[in-house]
Motif scaffolding. Structure first.
Motif, PDB file in Angstrom:
ATOM      1  N   PRO A 123      89.482 107.342  71.370  1.00  0.00           N
ATOM      2  CA  PRO A 123      88.726 106.385  72.116  1.00  0.00           C
ATOM      3  C   PRO A 123      88.502 105.066  71.235  1.00  0.00           C
ATOM      4  O   PRO A 123      88.569 104.744  70.248  1.00  0.00           O
ATOM      5  N   ASN A 124      89.015 103.917  72.289  1.00  0.00           N
ATOM      6  CA  ASN A 124      88.842 102.575  71.585  1.00  0.00           C
ATOM      7  C   ASN A 124      87.452 102.195  71.600  1.00  0.00           C
ATOM      8  O   ASN A 124      86.636 101.779  72.290  1.00  0.00           O
ATOM      9  N   LEU A 125      86.951 102.344  70.216  1.00  0.00           N
ATOM     10  CA  LEU A 125      85.545 102.224  69.955  1.00  0.00           C
ATOM     11  C   LEU A 125      85.149 100.326  70.106  1.00  0.00           C
ATOM     12  O   LEU A 125      84.094 100.158  70.420  1.00  0.00           O
ATOM     13  N   ILE A 126      86.139  99.747  70.045  1.00  0.00           N
ATOM     14  CA  ILE A 126      85.866  98.266  70.124  1.00  0.00           C
ATOM     15  C   ILE A 126      85.533  98.013  71.519  1.00  0.00           C
ATOM     16  O   ILE A 126      84.721  97.331  71.903  1.00  0.00           O
ATOM     17  N   LYS A 127      86.451  98.416  72.531  1.00  0.00           N
ATOM     18  CA  LYS A 127      86.092  98.484  74.066  1.00  0.00           C
ATOM     19  C   LYS A 127      84.798  99.052  74.378  1.00  0.00           C
ATOM     20  O   LYS A 127      83.978  98.280  75.190  1.00  0.00           O
ATOM     21  N   GLN A 128      84.432 100.068  73.838  1.00  0.00           N
ATOM     22  CA  GLN A 128      83.198 100.675  74.164  1.00  0.00           C
ATOM     23  C   GLN A 128      81.974  99.966  73.564  1.00  0.00           C
ATOM     24  O   GLN A 128      81.117  99.611  74.197  1.00  0.00           O
ATOM     25  N   ASN A 129      82.239  99.315  72.533  1.00  0.00           N
ATOM     26  CA  ASN A 129      81.109  98.570  71.968  1.00  0.00           C
ATOM     27  C   ASN A 129      80.914  97.205  72.550  1.00  0.00           C
ATOM     28  O   ASN A 129      79.802  96.762  73.109  1.00  0.00           O
ATOM     29  N   LEU A 130      82.126  96.457  72.950  1.00  0.00           N
ATOM     30  CA  LEU A 130      81.932  95.095  73.794  1.00  0.00           C
ATOM     31  C   LEU A 130      81.413  95.552  75.083  1.00  0.00           C
ATOM     32  O   LEU A 130      80.610  94.853  75.693  1.00  0.00           O
ATOM     33  N   GLN A 131      81.556  96.602  75.813  1.00  0.00           N
ATOM     34  CA  GLN A 131      80.871  96.936  77.143  1.00  0.00           C
ATOM     35  C   GLN A 131      79.428  97.346  76.947  1.00  0.00           C
ATOM     36  O   GLN A 131      78.664  96.904  77.732  1.00  0.00           O
ATOM     37  N   SER A 132      79.107  97.920  75.784  1.00  0.00           N
ATOM     38  CA  SER A 132      77.484  98.115  75.671  1.00  0.00           C
ATOM     39  C   SER A 132      76.887  97.011  75.412  1.00  0.00           C
ATOM     40  O   SER A 132      75.737  96.649  75.583  1.00  0.00           O
ATOM     41  N   LEU A 133      77.498  95.746  75.178  1.00  0.00           N
ATOM     42  CA  LEU A 133      76.815  94.445  74.641  1.00  0.00           C
ATOM     43  C   LEU A 133      77.087  93.485  75.854  1.00  0.00           C
ATOM     44  O   LEU A 133      76.616  92.411  75.461  1.00  0.00           O
ATOM     45  N   GLU A 134      77.584  94.047  76.956  1.00  0.00           N
ATOM     46  CA  GLU A 134      77.772  93.170  78.217  1.00  0.00           C
ATOM     47  C   GLU A 134      76.286  92.356  78.351  1.00  0.00           C
ATOM     48  O   GLU A 134      76.578  91.150  78.908  1.00  0.00           O
ATOM     49  N   SER A 135      75.105  92.925  78.610  1.00  0.00           N
ATOM     50  CA  SER A 135      74.032  92.161  79.122  1.00  0.00           C
ATOM     51  C   SER A 135      73.715  91.140  78.205  1.00  0.00           C
ATOM     52  O   SER A 135      73.099  90.053  78.492  1.00  0.00           O
ATOM     53  N   ALA A 136      73.924  91.368  76.727  1.00  0.00           N
ATOM     54  CA  ALA A 136      73.599  90.268  75.830  1.00  0.00           C
ATOM     55  C   ALA A 136      74.518  89.268  75.905  1.00  0.00           C
ATOM     56  O   ALA A 136      74.087  88.106  75.905  1.00  0.00           O
ATOM     57  N   ILE A 137      75.746  89.500  75.925  1.00  0.00           N
ATOM     58  CA  ILE A 137      76.634  88.497  76.111  1.00  0.00           C
ATOM     59  C   ILE A 137      76.540  87.553  77.599  1.00  0.00           C
ATOM     60  O   ILE A 137      76.576  86.556  77.224  1.00  0.00           O
ATOM     61  N   GLU A 138      76.209  88.388  78.396  1.00  0.00           N
ATOM     62  CA  GLU A 138      76.057  87.609  79.665  1.00  0.00           C
ATOM     63  C   GLU A 138      74.862  86.568  79.499  1.00  0.00           C
ATOM     64  O   GLU A 138      74.783  85.514  80.123  1.00  0.00           O
ATOM     65  N   ALA A 139      73.839  86.931  78.927  1.00  0.00           N
ATOM     66  CA  ALA A 139      72.590  86.181  78.562  1.00  0.00           C
ATOM     67  C   ALA A 139      72.900  84.856  77.621  1.00  0.00           C
ATOM     68  O   ALA A 139      72.705  83.742  78.043  1.00  0.00           O
TER      69      ALA A 139
END
Length: 290
Positions: free
Chosen positions: A33-49
């Motif tokens: 599994p691409n852990l970088i992609k998974q991590n970036l998806q988990s950070l979406e709300s913080a990045i959107e803010a």
């Protein structure tokens, strides 16, 4: 020097473009599994803010006070992978910036007005604001020299150090000047550039504008380029007269009209050519060489 046209977010929001970059990453890497992609998806709300905070600071002219995010900084490498991958989705962001600019505008670097902008500068340095690495409003087309000189610098204790070409007011008032220096014996004309604040340019605008020229060492660079530019105009004017032309000053004004329209009255080459068009010494030198 002119303000750039802001890349549109009407059809695709800036944050959606970030999401598209993340989505375009492979789901697996070497069968895992691409852990970088998974991590970036988990950070979406913080990045959107953060996208929202950045855009708000730009629209209010308060970019100076946008603080770094220490939590997102811990994910710096993953966030920067969005930009360094240079995927098709990242190139779409570049296109959204380039396609809205006037034709031929990006023949010259917005920062210096001299060379072709072959890179993108992260106005807020990617090492400090990695979550904004693919935000179109944090990407300014620029040349390698300006990108390297600016580096991670963007503000001091009191104000920003460089113009933000989507946000900043760039006065349509003469502040870049040139003084022509003539040598009558040699039939030669040189040039010395300078900047000076016009009375109706506000202090806060001038602070950033003048520092932009200082930090990029633009006056020294323009002075070094002036002789070659004058020689080029000189030779073109000789060809004009030999071809039956009459008015040197009017001919120079015709030559500079497209650059003035594209880059404004304070573009170094426009300023120089306007001065040459008004110079009796320059015209005498041209006519003496025909």
């Amino acid at each position: 020097m002119k303000r750039m046209i802001t890349p549109s977010a009407d059809s695709i929001s800036y944050f959606q473009r970030h999401k598209n970059v993340v989505s375009s990453k492979a789901n697996t890497v070497k069968g895992e599994p691409n852990l970088i992609k998974q991590n970036l998806q988990s950070l979406e709300s913080a990045i959107e803010a953060r996208y929202s905070a950045f855009e708000s600071s730009l629209s209010s002219g308060n970019l100076f006070n946008l603080a770094q995010d220490p939590i997102l900084a811990e994910h710096k490498d993953d966030l920067l992978s969005c930009y360094t991958g240079r995927t098709a989705k990242v190139k779409e962001i570049f296109s959204s910036i380039e396609d809205v600019q006037p034709a031929n505008f990006l023949r010259r670097c917005p920062y210096c007005g001299i060379t072709l902008p072959k890179t993108y500068d992260h106005y807020l340095p990617e090492s400090l604001y990695p979550e904004l690495s693919v935000h179109a409003l944090n990407l300014i087309p620029c040349c390698n020299s300006c990108n390297q000189t600016k580096n991670n610098f963007w503000k001091n204790d009191n104000h920003r150090l460089f113009l933000h070409f989507y946000m900043d007011i760039i006065p349509d008032i003469q502040y870049l000047n040139v003084r022509l220096v003539s040598d009558i014996n040699l039939c030669a004309v040189g040039a010395i550039f300078s900047i000076s604040r016009a009375p109706n340019i506000p202090n806060n605008v001038w602070d950033v504008l003048s520092m932009h020229y200082i930090k990029l060492n633009l006056i020294k660079i323009y002075n070094e380029l002036a002789n070659n530019e004058i020689s080029e105009v000189f030779n073109v004017c000789i060809s004009h007269l030999r071809g039956g032309g009459i008015d040197v000053g009017r001919f120079i004004n015709i030559l500079l009209s497209s650059d003035e329209q594209l880059y404004g009255i304070n573009h170094w080459r426009v300023v120089l050519m306007k001065a040459l068009s008004r110079s009796d010494d320059f015209e005498r030198a041209v006519r003496a060489s025909v």
